[in-house]
Scaffold this motif. Structure first.
Motif, mmCIF file in Angstrom:
data_model
loop_
_atom_site.group_PDB
_atom_site.id
_atom_site.type_symbol
_atom_site.label_atom_id
_atom_site.label_comp_id
_atom_site.label_asym_id
_atom_site.label_seq_id
_atom_site.Cartn_x
_atom_site.Cartn_y
_atom_site.Cartn_z
ATOM 1 N N LYS A 44 4.211 -14.812 -11.839
ATOM 2 C CA LYS A 44 3.876 -14.296 -13.164
ATOM 3 C C LYS A 44 4.898 -13.271 -13.656
ATOM 4 O O LYS A 44 4.807 -12.798 -14.787
ATOM 5 N N SER A 45 5.871 -12.947 -12.831
ATOM 6 C CA SER A 45 6.855 -11.939 -13.232
ATOM 7 C C SER A 45 7.993 -12.568 -14.028
ATOM 8 O O SER A 45 8.308 -13.753 -13.893
ATOM 9 N N ASP A 46 8.597 -11.756 -14.872
ATOM 10 C CA ASP A 46 9.746 -12.214 -15.661
ATOM 11 C C ASP A 46 10.915 -12.591 -14.764
ATOM 12 O O ASP A 46 11.619 -13.563 -15.037
ATOM 13 N N PHE A 47 11.121 -11.828 -13.703
ATOM 14 C CA PHE A 47 12.231 -12.096 -12.791
ATOM 15 C C PHE A 47 12.086 -13.472 -12.146
ATOM 16 O O PHE A 47 13.037 -14.245 -12.076
ATOM 17 N N TYR A 48 10.879 -13.817 -11.704
ATOM 18 C CA TYR A 48 10.610 -15.129 -11.105
ATOM 19 C C TYR A 48 10.934 -16.231 -12.117
ATOM 20 O O TYR A 48 11.597 -17.215 -11.792
ATOM 21 N N ARG A 49 10.474 -16.062 -13.352
ATOM 22 C CA ARG A 49 10.727 -17.065 -14.390
ATOM 23 C C ARG A 49 12.208 -17.194 -14.691
ATOM 24 O O ARG A 49 12.715 -18.308 -14.889
ATOM 25 N N GLY A 74 11.914 -11.030 -3.532
ATOM 26 C CA GLY A 74 11.217 -9.793 -3.201
ATOM 27 C C GLY A 74 10.749 -9.067 -4.443
ATOM 28 O O GLY A 74 11.073 -9.434 -5.573
ATOM 29 N N GLY A 75 9.975 -8.049 -4.227
ATOM 30 C CA GLY A 75 9.486 -7.237 -5.338
ATOM 31 C C GLY A 75 10.605 -6.435 -5.976
ATOM 32 O O GLY A 75 11.629 -6.142 -5.364
ATOM 33 N N ILE A 76 10.393 -6.092 -7.207
ATOM 34 C CA ILE A 76 11.375 -5.329 -7.968
ATOM 35 C C ILE A 76 11.037 -3.857 -7.867
ATOM 36 O O ILE A 76 9.881 -3.459 -8.016
ATOM 37 N N GLY A 77 12.053 -3.061 -7.601
ATOM 38 C CA GLY A 77 11.883 -1.623 -7.573
ATOM 39 C C GLY A 77 12.712 -0.982 -8.668
ATOM 40 O O GLY A 77 13.805 -1.452 -8.981
ATOM 41 N N GLY A 78 12.176 0.045 -9.253
ATOM 42 C CA GLY A 78 12.908 0.749 -10.297
ATOM 43 C C GLY A 78 12.856 2.242 -10.078
ATOM 44 O O GLY A 78 11.863 2.772 -9.574
ATOM 45 N N THR A 79 13.948 2.903 -10.417
ATOM 46 C CA THR A 79 14.002 4.348 -10.300
ATOM 47 C C THR A 79 14.562 4.927 -11.592
ATOM 48 O O THR A 79 15.246 4.244 -12.357
ATOM 49 N N SER A 80 14.271 6.186 -11.810
ATOM 50 C CA SER A 80 14.803 6.901 -12.958
ATOM 51 C C SER A 80 15.111 8.323 -12.499
ATOM 52 O O SER A 80 14.209 9.049 -12.095
ATOM 53 N N GLU A 137 13.561 -0.252 -22.148
ATOM 54 C CA GLU A 137 13.010 -1.586 -21.881
ATOM 55 C C GLU A 137 14.106 -2.644 -21.934
ATOM 56 O O GLU A 137 14.139 -3.563 -21.112
ATOM 57 N N GLN A 138 15.001 -2.516 -22.910
ATOM 58 C CA GLN A 138 16.113 -3.467 -23.042
ATOM 59 C C GLN A 138 17.023 -3.407 -21.814
ATOM 60 O O GLN A 138 17.444 -4.438 -21.290
ATOM 61 N N LEU A 139 17.320 -2.202 -21.339
ATOM 62 C CA LEU A 139 18.150 -2.059 -20.134
ATOM 63 C C LEU A 139 17.462 -2.696 -18.925
ATOM 64 O O LEU A 139 18.120 -3.362 -18.121
ATOM 65 N N ASN A 140 16.157 -2.509 -18.796
ATOM 66 C CA ASN A 140 15.426 -3.120 -17.677
ATOM 67 C C ASN A 140 15.475 -4.645 -17.760
ATOM 68 O O ASN A 140 15.662 -5.320 -16.748
ATOM 69 N N ARG A 141 15.324 -5.206 -18.965
ATOM 70 C CA ARG A 141 15.416 -6.663 -19.140
ATOM 71 C C ARG A 141 16.806 -7.163 -18.775
ATOM 72 O O ARG A 141 16.957 -8.177 -18.100
ATOM 73 N N GLU A 142 17.835 -6.445 -19.235
ATOM 74 C CA GLU A 142 19.209 -6.848 -18.932
ATOM 75 C C GLU A 142 19.486 -6.807 -17.437
ATOM 76 O O GLU A 142 20.159 -7.686 -16.899
ATOM 77 N N MET A 143 18.961 -5.797 -16.745
ATOM 78 C CA MET A 143 19.170 -5.717 -15.300
ATOM 79 C C MET A 143 18.461 -6.870 -14.584
ATOM 80 O O MET A 143 18.999 -7.413 -13.621
ATOM 81 N N GLN A 144 17.286 -7.278 -15.074
ATOM 82 C CA GLN A 144 16.602 -8.428 -14.473
ATOM 83 C C GLN A 144 17.397 -9.714 -14.703
ATOM 84 O O GLN A 144 17.510 -10.545 -13.806
#
Length: 160
Positions: A44-49, A74-80, A137-144
């Motif tokens: 169900k994740s965007d990365f999987y799709r 694997g699962g996605i991890g994010g930091t800030s 959000e755009q940066l997170n999408r681009e990184m995925q």
């Protein structure tokens, strides 16, 4: 006649220099052993799709049966993290981190693990909070998307 000879020598010299420095073209195809595989992860994740769409576009057949290679996302991890503050002590820049990993398991071969890590800087605009959140959000999408592209690139380099 002299200019043709000069051009030919220049091309040969360039080819020799490229080979001498170790330059190699990237493989552009996924190995035949991986052309049918099972993908395991959060479907169900965007990365999987993103990954499954890119695999299908590369000609890979996705199946759900035993005895075929398995790609485990694997699962996605994010930091800030705060990168800089202004004179008033307000956070002005962040470093956004993205990390995940995937494994390739081929029957009869050792499992191969591939980590993926990205960092991007992000300017915080306190007076434009909505624009800042959309940019984040755009940066997170681009990184995925970049991570999905990297999965495909690294699959083309898998050796057995």
């Amino acid at each position: 006649m002299g200019t043709i000879f000069t051009r030919l020598m220049a091309v040969m010299l360039a080819a020799l220099l490229l080979q001498g420095c170790g330059f190699q073209m990237r493989g552009n195809g996924i190995p035949s052993e991986l052309m049918t595989m099972k993908v395991v992860g959060d479907n169900k994740s965007d990365f999987y799709r993103l990954v499954t769409t890119r695999l299908k576009a590369s000609g890979v057949t996705l199946a759900d049966k035993e005895g075929i290679p398995v790609l485990t996302l694997g699962g996605i991890g994010g930091t800030s993290q705060v990168a800089s503050v202004n004179a008033q002590g307000v956070d002005t820049e962040y470093v956004l981190g993205f990390s995940t990993q995937f494994t390739v398991s081929v029957p009869g071969k050792p499992t191969q693990v591939f980590p993926i890590n990205f960092n991007r800087s992000f300017l915080n605009k306190p007076d434009a909070a909505l624009a800042s959140s959309r940019e984040q959000e755009q940066l997170n999408r681009e990184m995925q998307e970049q991570a999905a592209n990297q999965v495909i690139r690294q699959l083309s380099q898998v050796s057995f």
